[in-house]
Structures are given as C-alpha cells and as structure tokens.
Scaffold this motif. Structure first.
Motif, PDB file in Angstrom:
ATOM      1  N   VAL A 262       0.843  -1.201   0.000  1.00  0.00           N
ATOM      2  CA  VAL A 262       0.000   0.000   0.000  1.00  0.00           C
ATOM      3  C   VAL A 262       0.876   1.248   0.000  1.00  0.00           C
ATOM      4  N   THR A 263       0.861   1.959  -1.116  1.00  0.00           N
ATOM      5  CA  THR A 263       1.559   3.245  -1.220  1.00  0.00           C
ATOM      6  C   THR A 263       0.505   4.273  -1.620  1.00  0.00           C
ATOM      7  N   PRO A 264      -0.014   5.032  -0.645  1.00  0.00           N
ATOM      8  CA  PRO A 264      -1.130   5.923  -0.969  1.00  0.00           C
ATOM      9  C   PRO A 264      -0.764   6.952  -2.034  1.00  0.00           C
ATOM     10  N   SER A 265      -1.764   7.325  -2.811  1.00  0.00           N
ATOM     11  CA  SER A 265      -1.554   8.449  -3.722  1.00  0.00           C
ATOM     12  C   SER A 265      -1.588   9.719  -2.881  1.00  0.00           C
ATOM     13  N   PRO A 266      -0.571  10.564  -2.997  1.00  0.00           N
ATOM     14  CA  PRO A 266      -0.498  11.725  -2.098  1.00  0.00           C
ATOM     15  C   PRO A 266      -1.516  12.815  -2.419  1.00  0.00           C
ATOM     16  N   HIS A 267      -2.067  12.810  -3.618  1.00  0.00           N
ATOM     17  CA  HIS A 267      -2.951  13.941  -3.937  1.00  0.00           C
ATOM     18  C   HIS A 267      -4.420  13.567  -3.955  1.00  0.00           C
ATOM     19  N   ASN A 268      -4.708  12.304  -3.763  1.00  0.00           N
ATOM     20  CA  ASN A 268      -6.087  11.850  -3.828  1.00  0.00           C
ATOM     21  C   ASN A 268      -6.711  11.942  -2.431  1.00  0.00           C
ATOM     22  N   PRO A 269      -7.951  12.456  -2.279  1.00  0.00           N
ATOM     23  CA  PRO A 269      -8.500  12.664  -0.930  1.00  0.00           C
ATOM     24  C   PRO A 269      -8.596  11.399  -0.097  1.00  0.00           C
ATOM     25  N   ILE A 270      -8.647  10.220  -0.737  1.00  0.00           N
ATOM     26  CA  ILE A 270      -8.715   8.991   0.056  1.00  0.00           C
ATOM     27  C   ILE A 270      -7.502   8.096  -0.200  1.00  0.00           C
ATOM     28  N   GLY A 271      -6.506   8.632  -0.874  1.00  0.00           N
ATOM     29  CA  GLY A 271      -5.238   7.906  -1.026  1.00  0.00           C
ATOM     30  C   GLY A 271      -5.296   6.701  -1.952  1.00  0.00           C
ATOM     31  N   VAL A 272      -6.385   6.555  -2.727  1.00  0.00           N
ATOM     32  CA  VAL A 272      -6.510   5.348  -3.550  1.00  0.00           C
ATOM     33  C   VAL A 272      -5.891   5.560  -4.932  1.00  0.00           C
ATOM     34  N   LYS A 273      -5.552   4.467  -5.548  1.00  0.00           N
ATOM     35  CA  LYS A 273      -5.173   4.447  -6.960  1.00  0.00           C
ATOM     36  C   LYS A 273      -6.088   3.432  -7.635  1.00  0.00           C
ATOM     37  N   GLY A 274      -6.179   3.484  -8.940  1.00  0.00           N
ATOM     38  CA  GLY A 274      -7.051   2.550  -9.648  1.00  0.00           C
ATOM     39  C   GLY A 274      -6.509   1.129  -9.606  1.00  0.00           C
ATOM     40  N   VAL A 275      -7.385   0.179  -9.897  1.00  0.00           N
ATOM     41  CA  VAL A 275      -6.928  -1.222  -9.937  1.00  0.00           C
ATOM     42  C   VAL A 275      -7.558  -2.009 -11.091  1.00  0.00           C
ATOM     43  N   GLY A 276      -8.579  -1.424 -11.723  1.00  0.00           N
ATOM     44  CA  GLY A 276      -9.385  -2.178 -12.686  1.00  0.00           C
ATOM     45  C   GLY A 276      -8.630  -2.739 -13.877  1.00  0.00           C
ATOM     46  N   GLU A 277      -7.512  -2.128 -14.239  1.00  0.00           N
ATOM     47  CA  GLU A 277      -6.784  -2.598 -15.416  1.00  0.00           C
ATOM     48  C   GLU A 277      -5.415  -3.177 -15.080  1.00  0.00           C
ATOM     49  N   SER A 278      -4.978  -2.958 -13.829  1.00  0.00           N
ATOM     50  CA  SER A 278      -3.596  -3.282 -13.460  1.00  0.00           C
ATOM     51  C   SER A 278      -3.179  -4.679 -13.902  1.00  0.00           C
ATOM     52  N   ALA A 279      -3.991  -5.670 -13.532  1.00  0.00           N
ATOM     53  CA  ALA A 279      -3.555  -7.048 -13.737  1.00  0.00           C
ATOM     54  C   ALA A 279      -3.545  -7.430 -15.212  1.00  0.00           C
ATOM     55  N   THR A 280      -4.427  -6.823 -15.990  1.00  0.00           N
ATOM     56  CA  THR A 280      -4.400  -7.099 -17.434  1.00  0.00           C
ATOM     57  C   THR A 280      -3.108  -6.577 -18.027  1.00  0.00           C
ATOM     58  N   ILE A 281      -2.698  -5.401 -17.530  1.00  0.00           N
ATOM     59  CA  ILE A 281      -1.463  -4.788 -18.027  1.00  0.00           C
ATOM     60  C   ILE A 281      -0.259  -5.667 -17.661  1.00  0.00           C
ATOM     61  N   ALA A 282      -0.282  -6.168 -16.423  1.00  0.00           N
ATOM     62  CA  ALA A 282       0.881  -6.932 -15.946  1.00  0.00           C
ATOM     63  C   ALA A 282       0.947  -8.342 -16.529  1.00  0.00           C
ATOM     64  N   ALA A 283      -0.216  -8.942 -16.738  1.00  0.00           N
ATOM     65  CA  ALA A 283      -0.212 -10.392 -17.012  1.00  0.00           C
ATOM     66  C   ALA A 283       0.342 -10.745 -18.394  1.00  0.00           C
ATOM     67  N   THR A 284       0.123  -9.888 -19.391  1.00  0.00           N
ATOM     68  CA  THR A 284       0.634 -10.266 -20.717  1.00  0.00           C
ATOM     69  C   THR A 284       2.159 -10.338 -20.752  1.00  0.00           C
ATOM     70  N   PRO A 285       2.875  -9.271 -20.335  1.00  0.00           N
ATOM     71  CA  PRO A 285       4.341  -9.425 -20.354  1.00  0.00           C
ATOM     72  C   PRO A 285       4.830 -10.514 -19.421  1.00  0.00           C
ATOM     73  N   THR A 286       4.133 -10.724 -18.307  1.00  0.00           N
ATOM     74  CA  THR A 286       4.567 -11.762 -17.369  1.00  0.00           C
ATOM     75  C   THR A 286       4.521 -13.130 -18.048  1.00  0.00           C
ATOM     76  N   MET A 287       3.399 -13.409 -18.706  1.00  0.00           N
ATOM     77  CA  MET A 287       3.241 -14.729 -19.328  1.00  0.00           C
ATOM     78  C   MET A 287       4.207 -14.920 -20.489  1.00  0.00           C
ATOM     79  N   VAL A 288       4.335 -13.885 -21.341  1.00  0.00           N
ATOM     80  CA  VAL A 288       5.239 -14.025 -22.490  1.00  0.00           C
ATOM     81  C   VAL A 288       6.666 -14.207 -21.987  1.00  0.00           C
ATOM     82  N   SER A 289       7.004 -13.445 -20.960  1.00  0.00           N
ATOM     83  CA  SER A 289       8.333 -13.554 -20.380  1.00  0.00           C
ATOM     84  C   SER A 289       8.579 -14.980 -19.865  1.00  0.00           C
ATOM     85  N   ALA A 290       7.579 -15.563 -19.234  1.00  0.00           N
ATOM     86  CA  ALA A 290       7.748 -16.909 -18.669  1.00  0.00           C
ATOM     87  C   ALA A 290       7.975 -17.944 -19.775  1.00  0.00           C
ATOM     88  N   VAL A 291       7.166 -17.866 -20.823  1.00  0.00           N
ATOM     89  CA  VAL A 291       7.297 -18.869 -21.892  1.00  0.00           C
ATOM     90  C   VAL A 291       8.641 -18.696 -22.609  1.00  0.00           C
TER      91      VAL A 291
END
Ligand code: MCN
Length: 795
Positions: A737-766
C-alpha cells in the motif's frame, strides 16, 4: 486514510467500513435474476431493430433495395443511409480526441457511399418482433462494387492500396511523436550495447457477457428521447448523441444505463447502432429496441491493440538503461472511434518508462486506417501495450547482457525518494515503492531457489520458465486542463451528490457507471467511513442522466480515485454542515465537537451529543438552523484531480513448456499489486483475478483474425479463444500500500492493473522456458503451435 485535499479527514469518526472485505451488495439481485439489463426492459408497443451489415471489407455501395423487406409481414419500416441524410439530423459519429494533424473522415450512422469494413451498418429494419426484423434483413438487396482492401496497419501505409478514406491517401490518420529524439539518439550512441525486438500485439476482441443493446423511446408530445443502453458513460453518450448525431439539446435526451453485463472498454463508445436505434424511434414515434447478436458484437464492438512495433533499448554493461526508442504502426480500423486516437498515442507512449529511471525516450506512432472494425481502448488501453514493449525490451536486454532479468529490472527502478518522478515520457508519477512490491513477489516464489530448480530440470530435459514483469499505469486521466491541452473533448473530473434524507439514510448519485466493478459496495464504504454510518444506510445510484446531473463515466480505472474522491469530498462537506447544525443546537462552538460513529459530541461531555441522522431530520425540518443556513443536507461535488494515479506492482509466472507438443502449463501465478489505500480487498482481489485472466488470454489464446477477403474469421465464441477456468491456475495475490499523495482517500485505480501486468509476465515466462532453444521473443498469442515451430529447429 491520507488527507491531502484540503477537506478534514474523518479523524475520529471512522466506521471501519473503508478497507473492509464487505461482500458485494449488488450481487444478490444479479445472481437471483432480479437484475434488469437493457433487453429485460419492455415498453408498450416496442418494435425491434435489426441492422443489415456489409459482408465486404471494402466496397462502393451501388444500391440498396429495401422493397422486398418492406413488404414482409411484421415489418414496420426499412431505412437506408440516404433516409438518415434526408431526415436532416447532423448524422455524425464524432471522435472525442483530436491530435495534431489528425485526418478526421466522415463517420455516418448508416453508410451512403462506401463500406469500409465488414460489418458496416448499411440498412435498418424495424419490425414488430426481433425475428421478423432479422428475417427481413435477408430480403434487402445490396449491390456493391468491391474494392481492394487492407487489414494490416503496416501494409496500409506502405503498400500501394486504395485508401480507406480519400482524405488520407496514404491511410495515415496521424503521425505522432513523443519524447526527445536527439537526446535518445545521443543515449544510443553513448551506450555500451543496443538491442531490439520486433513485436506484434494482436487485435483483441472484448467479450462482455452482455452484448450491446439499446431501447429508444421518443415521446412526440414532449420531444424527449429516453434511451436505455449498455453504457459505461451515460453522460458522455448523451453529449455525443445530442449535438453531433441527433441535433437535440442535452435536456431532450435521457440516457439510462441499467445493469450492464461487462464492458472492458467496449461500451464506452458512441457507435452508429445505438444512434440508429434512437433515430428510428424518432422517425416512427414508437419505442425501438436493438439487441446485438454475439457475432454482431465480435464484428462491431471496438477491438483493442493491433500494434506492430520495433523497440530498441540502449544499455550499459552494468545494466543501466540509457534510452528507449520505439516505432509503432497502430491499426485504427476503418473509422475513428472516440478515443481511438488517444489510446495508441498519449496513453501508450507516455508509459514507456515503466517503473524505470530511463533518461531518454522517444516514440513515434503512425495511426493507420485499415478495412477492419474500429480499434479503441480495451482493458489496459495504451498502458498495456506500452508496458508490454518496455518489459519485453528489458527481457531482451537481460539476454544481451547475460544478466538475470529480475536483477536488470531492480538496477533501474525508480526509488521511493525520487517521487514525484518526472519521466522522459512526459508523466509525473505520484508515488511508488517499486522495489518493495518486487521483493514481495519474488519472495512468494522463492526466486533464487526457483532459478536453481530451473537449472536442475533443464538437465533432465524439462523446460521451466519464470516470467517477471513490473508495471506502472496511469489511471484516472486528469486534470481536465491537461486533457484539453492534449486534445480531449471531455474532462477528467467526476461528479457526485451525497444526499441525506429526513429519515437519516443516504443516497449517493454518482456520475460513473458500473459494469461489474462493485461501485455500489465500495462507494457506500467510502461514504459510510466519512459519515460514521453503516453501509446499509447508504444507497448508490448510477447510470441515469436525469437523476444524476453530470458525470464522465467508468473507464481508465478512474472510478475509485476520481468518483470515490468526489464522494469523499461531498461527504466531508455534508459532515461539516451537520457539524455546524449540531454546534448550533448543542449551543457549543463548532471546534468543541468531536465526531465518532456518526455522533457529534461536546469534547469532555459525551452525553451532550447529536447523531448525524438526527441532524439530517432537523436539516429537513428547517425549524432550528444556524442563522443564514439553508435547509437540507446534501452536497454536489465536482472533483478534478491534479494528476493521474499510478498503480503499480510485480507479477511472476512459473510455467513448464513441453517443446514436443508446444503445451504450456502454468504452474504458479503470483500478483503483487499496489493500488494505494484499498477500499475493499475482496473487490480488489476480484479485479486482479479478472485482469490476470484477460492478460493470460491475450498472451496465450486471444487474437482476431481476418482472412484474405478481409472477413473476420473469429466471430463466434467457438472461433475466438478465451481462457477457460480449467486452463488457469489458482492465482496467488498480495498487495503493498503506497497511498496516492494527492487523492483525498489515497486510492489508486486497480481495474486494469492485472491485465497490463499479465501479458508481459506470461510471455516472459514462456520465452524464459525456451532460452535453451535461443528463442528471444514470441508474439502473442503464444499457442502450442508457435512454441512447437519456435523449437522445431532443435529437433
Ligand atoms: N477499488 C478499491 N480500492 C482501490 C481501487 C479500487 O476497492 N484502491 C475498487 C473500486 O471501488 C471499484 C473497483 O475496485 O469497485 C475498480 O475500481 P477502479 O480501478 O477505479 O476501476 P473502475 O471502477 O473505474 O472500472 C474501470 C476498469 C476498467 S477501465 C475496465 S476495462 C474494467 C475493469 O474496471 N472492466 C470491467 N474491471 C471490470 N470488471 C468487471 N466486472 N467488468 C468489466 O467490464
């Protein structure tokens, strides 16, 4: 909770709702069949629309004969593009993002001169039943003069083919550059080594469970259009429909998004089909419903990605990344979708620094028209493509240096004390502890031991692959001024109303629009926390432009940070008004009041207290309010953040590849994500699970294919592969947890994170598994066939 937004934080009033793994309240109606989707809504006298689509990729439209269709039983009317033109409506499907030098061809509701991709809408049948409408489609006789077509973005600009649009003779819609090309050239000249990778990111087709749908009801007497539709952003749809397409002022249009069964980007856009539905209702004065078939969705929902890229990385022998140079041809399809220009330019080139301190970056993107379905943002949009490029480059760089790929990553990470960090690709990252997340991920798999096991297994002729990818993404595009400077025709703000009623319950009216993300639960958690209430006291309403005055919608992982930020700010304002009423009625200075569990009490005298729900009642009675205060207890908030938020993390995949058969078995998948303060860990985990599944889908299974005639070959669920649950491992998730310093509740988005991460991760593994075969890179989707072919030379 962090508080850097001026409003008081909920210092002592914490209800514990924020951060709790509360079950999604919205799921009960959805799982028991009570959820109402667009197609579930029926109005008296509803007619049904079916759309005749071009089966040519590129052709001149010679004639459209509708007479036989019109004569069929149950057919109410058949319309062509000429009918729309004659009706005098503006009839444009406008783009919402300009770029310097952009060629913006006409985009009509129904084609009049040419069809430019298979699936182009050519005529519309309105009938008493859906079957009658679909049957009549067959009886429309369309004559075409076929033209040569092109589906590949590189061929489109480099081969001598007829232009998709006369305005763009070379099929170039834009030629975009970002970064400092001289500095990058210098970095490359000075570096010890340069290596490169040529890669393709194939076209992806979104697979929402609910295909797009619309129900339009034009009321002649009030001249008002009500439009229920599968929308991720009802207010934007209202805006785009009003002036550009139908020529109605916004207050004559009500857009309602009822339950929406998934979007993944595909329901952001203003397509011809929903507009035609509305226009038909205006012509006939009857309700008109359109429900896309599954194949229609494959053919017309905006596709994602379609990049052909050469990436280069300049490195010193110690592993320092000196520079990155990228050249991409991005397929835009046959028409400019609303954000189709921004996705492969600003959302892509700006993220090429990834998690690394790279001093020089230059990127050029040629946006090309092709005779294909329009391309726009698909989950991860632009950032997924950019992170894929930089992560592939780091992997090939590690091979070049014969360095462990995790070690090369580590040596270049931006350090916590360097934030806010301005990258050479024009972003200012808000906050991050990249190495911490990477350590957590590597510890989960016991990385060093895993590498030893890999060596041992290789001795036995078994090929274990370990893929590591770091990602950062820019979520919640803002502020609005920046969006405007970059050419956006929309703002980056979000709006909400926090409204107490006289019984003390709360309604939140939010300008975002859920398609499965769980806003009703998480927004209630934010408000409950701020107001010291239970989530059961709070109702959340989204998706109706007549009930919710304004909003920008849900995409770009913005709802928690921008929408949630707005709700937190509104709730704080409501709380402060309640505090002033409490102070007045308790006859004490405002500053003497403490707030706990919804109760204002006088410091040191806990029995002198008033609950915020009692105050709400008082506020609506209006009998005893402070001098000059208006009655009521509600606030409207517009929140325009000062920056994006930058979620990040590290994902690790462990696979075993069988070169003889090409089979890839995923042994483990570990995801460590940092989305700042977490509103609801269960929902965040769900988002990460879904995102990984889609990323693995892109890496190993998905990809739209066109045949030699420019026909989409992957137009059914049994032709377009998405991963089945049995093909996926148990995901192991963790977070920092690293809060966003400028957001009133310290949140960052998450809805796309794993899609972004998973493609290079999988290609890298193979690719890592195939190192003994000297395979440096394989394009997605990496199928058993592509593995088998890549290793064949060694047999
Ligand atoms: N959340 C949280 N804590 C955080 C961040 C988010 O609890 N620190 C919660 C939010 O409150 C919200 C969910 O996680 O309930 C996702 O939040 P956010 O990252 O703000 O994303 P959005 O709500 O704006 O959703 C958009 C994003 C995108 S761009 C795509 S594409 C996508 C996605 O969400 N499409 C989805 N997730 C999807 N999930 C479903 N079920 N269906 C889709 O179509």
């Amino acid at each position: 909770m962090s508080d850097a937004d001026g409003a008081d934080s909920n210092d002592d009033g914490s209800s514990g709702a924020f951060g709790a793994a509360i079950e999604r309240g919205e799921d009960v109606p959805l799982l028991t069949g009570d959820g109402q989707y667009t197609d579930d809504i029926s109005l008296p006298g509803t007619t049904h629309l079916a759309i005749r689509r071009s089966d040519h990729a590129h052709a001149r439209l010679e004639s459209v004969d509708t007479s036989a269709a019109e004569a069929m039983d149950g057919v109410v009317a058949v319309f062509t593009g000429e009918d729309v033109v004659e009706s005098g409506v503006p009839n444009t499907i406008p783009t919402a993002w300009d770029l310097p030098g952009l060629v913006q061809p006409q985009y009509r509701m129904l084609a009049t001169d040419k069809v430019r991709h298979e699936g182009t809408a050519v005529a519309a049948v309105v009938a008493e039943t859906p079957h009658a409408a679909h049957d009549a489609l067959e009886r429309i006789s369309v004559e075409y003069e076929p033209l040569e077509h092109v589906t590949d973005p590189v061929e489109a600009v480099e081969r001598d083919v007829p232009p998709v649009h006369d305005e763009a003779e070379d099929n170039v819609a834009f030629d975009f550059e970002l970064g400092d090309s001289d500095a990058t050239d210098e970095a490359f000249a000075d570096a010890d080594r340069v290596t490169s990778v040529d890669l393709r990111q194939p076209r992806i087709i979104p697979n929402a469970m609910e295909p797009r749908a619309a129900l339009a009801d034009w009321e002649e007497t009030t001249e008002k259009l009500r439009l229920w539709m599968t929308s991720q952003n009802p207010h934007l749809h209202r805006m785009l429909l009003s002036a550009g397409t139908l020529g109605l002022p916004e207050n004559r249009i009500q857009v309602i998004a009822p339950e929406v069964g998934g979007g993944f980007g595909s329901k952001i856009y203003h397509y011809p089909d929903e507009a035609v539905t509305a226009w038909c209702s205006m012509q006939l004065g009857r309700p008109v419903k359109w429900q896309a078939t599954r194949s229609e969705s494959y053919l017309t929902d905006c596709h994602g990605r379609d990049h052909v890229t050469t990436g280069e990385i300049a490195l010193d022998d110690d592993g320092t990344i000196r520079g990155v140079r990228v050249e991409t041809h991005a397929g835009l399809g046959a028409q400019l979708s609303q954000f189709g220009t921004a996705t492969p330019s600003y959302l892509y080139a700006t993220i090429l620094s990834g998690q690394y301190a790279i001093p020089a970056i230059h990127c050029r993107v040629v946006g090309a028209f092709t005779n294909t379905t329009p391309v726009d943002a698909y989950r991860g949009a632009g950032r997924a493509e950019g992170i894929y490029v930089i992560e592939r480059l780091v992997d090939v760089g590690a091979r070049e240096l014969e360095m462990d790929p995790a070690e090369l990553r580590r040596r270049n990470l931006i350090q916590p004390d360097e934030f806010p960090f301005e990258t050479a690709a024009a972003l200012v990252y808000d906050s991050g502890e990249y190495e911490r997340a990477m350590d957590v991920a590597l510890e989960h798999v016991d990385y060093d031991e895993l590498r030893e096991r890999q060596d041992e297994l290789r001795e036995e002729g078994r090929y274990l692959g370990i893929g590591v990818a770091n990602f950062v993404e820019s979520a919640g595009l803002s502020p609005s001024g920046l969006a405007g400077d970059l050419g956006a025709q929309a703002g980056g703000w979000e709006s909400s109303i926090v409204r107490f009623d006289s019984t003390g319950s709360v309604t939140i009216l939010a300008g975002t629009a859920d398609q499965g993300q769980g806003h009703r639960t998480t927004y209630a958690q934010i408000a409950a926390e701020e107001l010291g209430l239970s989530v059961d006291d709070i109702d959340v309403v989204e998706g109706d432009t007549d009930r919710i005055p304004q909003g920008m919608g849900t995409y770009g992982s913005r709802s928690a940070s921008v929408g949630g930020g707005s709700i937190a700010r509104g709730a704080r304002e409501v709380r402060e008004k309640a505090r002033r009423i409490a102070a007045h009625q308790l006859e004490t200075p405002v500053d003497d009041l403490e707030f706990e569990d919804g109760e204002f009490h006088v410091t040191g005298a806990p029995d002198r207290s008033l609950h915020i729900q009692t105050i709400a009642h008082e506020a609506y009675l209006g009998h005893d309010l402070p001098e000059g205060m208006d009655p009521g207890l509600e606030e409207t908030n517009f929140y325009d953040p000062e920056n994006f938020t930058y979620p990040f993390g590290t994902h690790v995949a462990v696979v075993e590849v069988e070169p003889e058969t090409g089979e890839i078995e995923i042994e483990r998948y570990v995801a460590v994500d940092d989305c700042g303060e977490i509103i609801n860990p269960m929902i965040v985990e769900g988002q990460v699970h879904g995102g990984i599944a889609q990323g693995i889908g892109a890496a190993l299974y998905e990809g739209a294919a066109y045949d030699d005639e420019g026909h989409l070959e992957t137009r059914r669920m049994d032709e377009y592969a998405v991963p089945h649950s049995t093909q996926l491992p148990e995901f192991e998730t963790d977070s920092t947890v690293t809060p966003s310093p400028h957001n009133p509740i310290g949140v960052k988005g998450v809805g796309e994170s794993a899609t972004i991460a998973a493609t290079p991760t999988m290609v890298s593994a193979v690719v890592d598994a195939l190192e003994p075969f000297d395979v440096d890179h394989l394009d997605m989707p990496i199928t058993p066939e592509s593995v088998w072919r890549a290793t064949e030379g060694d047999r």
